[in-house]
Motif scaffolding. Sequence first.
Motif, PDB file in Angstrom:
ATOM      1  N   GLN A 232       0.935  -1.248   0.224  1.00 46.26           N
ATOM      2  CA  GLN A 232       0.124   0.118   0.120  1.00 46.26           C
ATOM      3  C   GLN A 232       0.875   1.133   0.114  1.00 46.26           C
ATOM      4  N   ILE A 233       0.558   2.295  -0.992  1.00 49.87           N
ATOM      5  CA  ILE A 233       1.474   3.226  -1.229  1.00 49.87           C
ATOM      6  C   ILE A 233       0.588   4.516  -0.909  1.00 49.87           C
ATOM      7  N   ASN A 234       0.841   5.406   0.237  1.00 44.92           N
ATOM      8  CA  ASN A 234       0.077   6.433   0.594  1.00 44.92           C
ATOM      9  C   ASN A 234       0.728   7.674   0.369  1.00 44.92           C
ATOM     10  N   LEU A 235       0.544   8.574  -0.429  1.00 42.63           N
ATOM     11  CA  LEU A 235       1.186   9.603  -0.953  1.00 42.63           C
ATOM     12  C   LEU A 235       0.169  10.770  -0.704  1.00 42.63           C
ATOM     13  N   THR A 236       0.784  12.262  -0.159  1.00 39.20           N
ATOM     14  CA  THR A 236       0.168  13.310  -0.334  1.00 39.20           C
ATOM     15  C   THR A 236       1.111  14.487  -0.225  1.00 39.20           C
ATOM     16  N   TRP A 237       0.796  15.642  -1.068  1.00 37.10           N
ATOM     17  CA  TRP A 237       1.377  16.782  -0.938  1.00 37.10           C
ATOM     18  C   TRP A 237       0.439  17.869   0.017  1.00 37.10           C
ATOM     19  N   SER A 238      -0.327  17.319   0.839  1.00 38.27           N
ATOM     20  CA  SER A 238      -1.304  18.135   1.429  1.00 38.27           C
ATOM     21  C   SER A 238      -1.098  17.812   3.075  1.00 38.27           C
ATOM     22  N   ALA A 239       0.019  17.748   3.467  1.00 39.13           N
ATOM     23  CA  ALA A 239       0.566  17.340   4.737  1.00 39.13           C
ATOM     24  C   ALA A 239       0.820  18.532   5.497  1.00 39.13           C
ATOM     25  N   ASP A 240       1.054  18.590   6.876  1.00 41.54           N
ATOM     26  CA  ASP A 240       1.196  19.751   7.669  1.00 41.54           C
ATOM     27  C   ASP A 240       2.681  20.030   7.863  1.00 41.54           C
ATOM     28  N   LYS A 241       3.520  18.595   7.758  1.00 44.17           N
ATOM     29  CA  LYS A 241       4.797  18.400   7.880  1.00 44.17           C
ATOM     30  C   LYS A 241       5.330  17.432   6.925  1.00 44.17           C
ATOM     31  N   ARG A 242       6.698  17.624   6.513  1.00 48.16           N
ATOM     32  CA  ARG A 242       7.178  16.424   5.920  1.00 48.16           C
ATOM     33  C   ARG A 242       7.493  15.182   6.504  1.00 48.16           C
ATOM     34  N   ALA A 243       7.189  14.307   6.114  1.00 47.39           N
ATOM     35  CA  ALA A 243       7.339  12.930   7.060  1.00 47.39           C
ATOM     36  C   ALA A 243       7.179  11.596   6.070  1.00 47.39           C
ATOM     37  N   ASN A 244       8.071  10.652   6.539  1.00 42.85           N
ATOM     38  CA  ASN A 244       8.248   9.354   5.894  1.00 42.85           C
ATOM     39  C   ASN A 244       7.924   8.084   6.834  1.00 42.85           C
ATOM     40  N   SER A 245       7.123   7.251   6.657  1.00 44.96           N
ATOM     41  CA  SER A 245       7.241   6.033   7.449  1.00 44.96           C
ATOM     42  C   SER A 245       6.999   4.736   6.670  1.00 44.96           C
ATOM     43  N   ALA A 246       7.091   3.660   7.053  1.00 46.06           N
ATOM     44  CA  ALA A 246       7.085   2.488   6.321  1.00 46.06           C
ATOM     45  C   ALA A 246       6.843   1.544   7.349  1.00 46.06           C
ATOM     46  N   LEU A 247       6.160   0.414   6.946  1.00 49.02           N
ATOM     47  CA  LEU A 247       6.323  -0.952   7.554  1.00 49.02           C
ATOM     48  C   LEU A 247       6.325  -2.123   6.803  1.00 49.02           C
ATOM     49  N   LEU A 248       6.855  -3.262   7.133  1.00 50.82           N
ATOM     50  CA  LEU A 248       6.883  -4.594   6.584  1.00 50.82           C
ATOM     51  C   LEU A 248       6.681  -5.659   7.593  1.00 50.82           C
ATOM     52  N   VAL A 249       5.526  -6.333   7.356  1.00 47.09           N
ATOM     53  CA  VAL A 249       5.140  -7.514   8.213  1.00 47.09           C
ATOM     54  C   VAL A 249       4.369  -8.643   7.628  1.00 47.09           C
ATOM     55  N   ASN A 250       4.925  -9.731   8.382  1.00 47.61           N
ATOM     56  CA  ASN A 250       4.257 -11.201   8.010  1.00 47.61           C
ATOM     57  C   ASN A 250       4.017 -11.927   9.375  1.00 47.61           C
ATOM     58  N   GLU A 251       3.639 -13.081   9.298  1.00 48.71           N
ATOM     59  CA  GLU A 251       3.343 -13.921  10.560  1.00 48.71           C
ATOM     60  C   GLU A 251       4.575 -14.253  11.425  1.00 48.71           C
ATOM     61  N   SER A 252       5.724 -13.943  10.756  1.00 42.27           N
ATOM     62  CA  SER A 252       6.959 -14.338  11.377  1.00 42.27           C
ATOM     63  C   SER A 252       7.829 -13.117  11.873  1.00 42.27           C
ATOM     64  N   ALA A 253       7.604 -12.204  11.184  1.00 41.15           N
ATOM     65  CA  ALA A 253       8.752 -10.906  11.414  1.00 41.15           C
ATOM     66  C   ALA A 253       8.047  -9.763  10.601  1.00 41.15           C
ATOM     67  N   SER A 254       8.761  -8.547  11.532  1.00 42.81           N
ATOM     68  CA  SER A 254       8.248  -7.145  11.144  1.00 42.81           C
ATOM     69  C   SER A 254       9.385  -5.944  11.096  1.00 42.81           C
ATOM     70  N   LEU A 255       9.126  -5.028  10.423  1.00 46.66           N
ATOM     71  CA  LEU A 255      10.145  -4.121  10.154  1.00 46.66           C
ATOM     72  C   LEU A 255       9.381  -2.661  10.386  1.00 46.66           C
ATOM     73  N   TYR A 256       9.559  -1.724  11.126  1.00 48.88           N
ATOM     74  CA  TYR A 256       8.860  -0.566  11.247  1.00 48.88           C
ATOM     75  C   TYR A 256       9.998   0.592  10.773  1.00 48.88           C
ATOM     76  N   TYR A 257       9.459   1.640  10.143  1.00 41.96           N
ATOM     77  CA  TYR A 257      10.187   2.631   9.889  1.00 41.96           C
ATOM     78  C   TYR A 257       9.566   4.146  10.288  1.00 41.96           C
ATOM     79  N   ASN A 258      10.160   4.802  11.383  1.00 44.33           N
ATOM     80  CA  ASN A 258       9.575   5.947  11.768  1.00 44.33           C
ATOM     81  C   ASN A 258      10.244   7.228  10.962  1.00 44.33           C
ATOM     82  N   GLY A 259      10.933   7.300  10.375  1.00 44.78           N
ATOM     83  CA  GLY A 259      11.444   8.284   9.396  1.00 44.78           C
ATOM     84  C   GLY A 259      13.072   8.593   9.885  1.00 44.78           C
ATOM     85  N   LYS A 260      13.388   7.850  11.221  1.00 42.99           N
ATOM     86  CA  LYS A 260      14.489   8.011  11.901  1.00 42.99           C
ATOM     87  C   LYS A 260      15.174   6.733  12.073  1.00 42.99           C
TER      88      LYS A 260
END
Length: 335
Positions: A232-260
């Motif tokens: 799922q790709i969520n994109l906007t030019w209508s935010a209150d600030k510049r930010a990036n985040s992402a996640l990758l999950v399945n039944e055995s592992a996960s990875l979360y990115y909060n921008g830093k």
Amino acid sequence: MINGAIIGTGKIAVTGHMPAYLSTNIQDKVKIAACADTHKESRNNFTKQFPDIPVYTSLDEVLRNHTLDFADICVPPIYHTDYIEKSAAYNLNILCEKPFTSSSEDAEDLKELLLKTGKAFVPCHQYRYSPVWRKFKEMINENTGKWILQFNICRLQADSGFNPDNPSWRTDRSISGGGILADTGVHYIYLTTWMLGKPLSVTARTYAIKSKSYSVEDTAIVNIECENGISQINLTWSADKRANSALLVNESASLYYNGKTLEKNCKGKSEKIYVPDASDKTTYITQYVRLIEDFVACIQENQNCEAWINEACNSVKILNTAYESADSNRTLRLY
């Protein structure tokens, strides 16, 4: 020394490509012998910053005065097809900004042309060299199962360019080919297929949330079903600030990115991984350096980079199918 010319001396050439060419990793391998731009003001601005590089009005003029090994195409997307065809006719290797071209039909035609030339072609899919997305790819490679992948990309507005005649070309559909989905979303389209494999279907919605003055969407939500999961790709030019985040999950592992930082959970263990800020200028340029290093290797080894050509073509096909899905309010199959 490999000699090249930059076609289009706007913002991406000045802030991304030239710093990469002047880096310690590249400067002993590649020389930018000349540049070309149809806009006098852009030529003058470039010359002020890089006075030792001659700037001409066209690729034809460059080639009358210089012997080149490659062309680096940095013009807006609507002009990519013409410059790719012209560069191929001159038997040049090609580095080209994203997206590859505007239409799926042109993408297929260019793919056929580039595969015939035997010359190197690499699209500027530099996000593949980001330490963040390489950690995502590593997680997928090290674990089995299907994945849920999500990208969240927030910007305050469309980025302005250096084109004196039309600095807001990114919001001009006739030049850019679309809004934030065409401009920024294509990066996350090719990342999706790089990570999750063959794309099967696309479901997309586009919106004008904040700015009614744009002739293009400022917000898009795209779901891509692939052979190894869903993105799922969520994109906007209508935010209150510049930010990036992402996640990758399945039944055995996960990875979360909060921008830093990245938070990795795998086999009962949790780990925080600190990664360079994706918005940091040094990180941004380093991605171009790594891309150009691979491009140089392709030239030196006489590779035409079929995998890169296919990825460039497929990214345009998925992009245009996403717009078709949004227009028709339907899920569309790709293969």
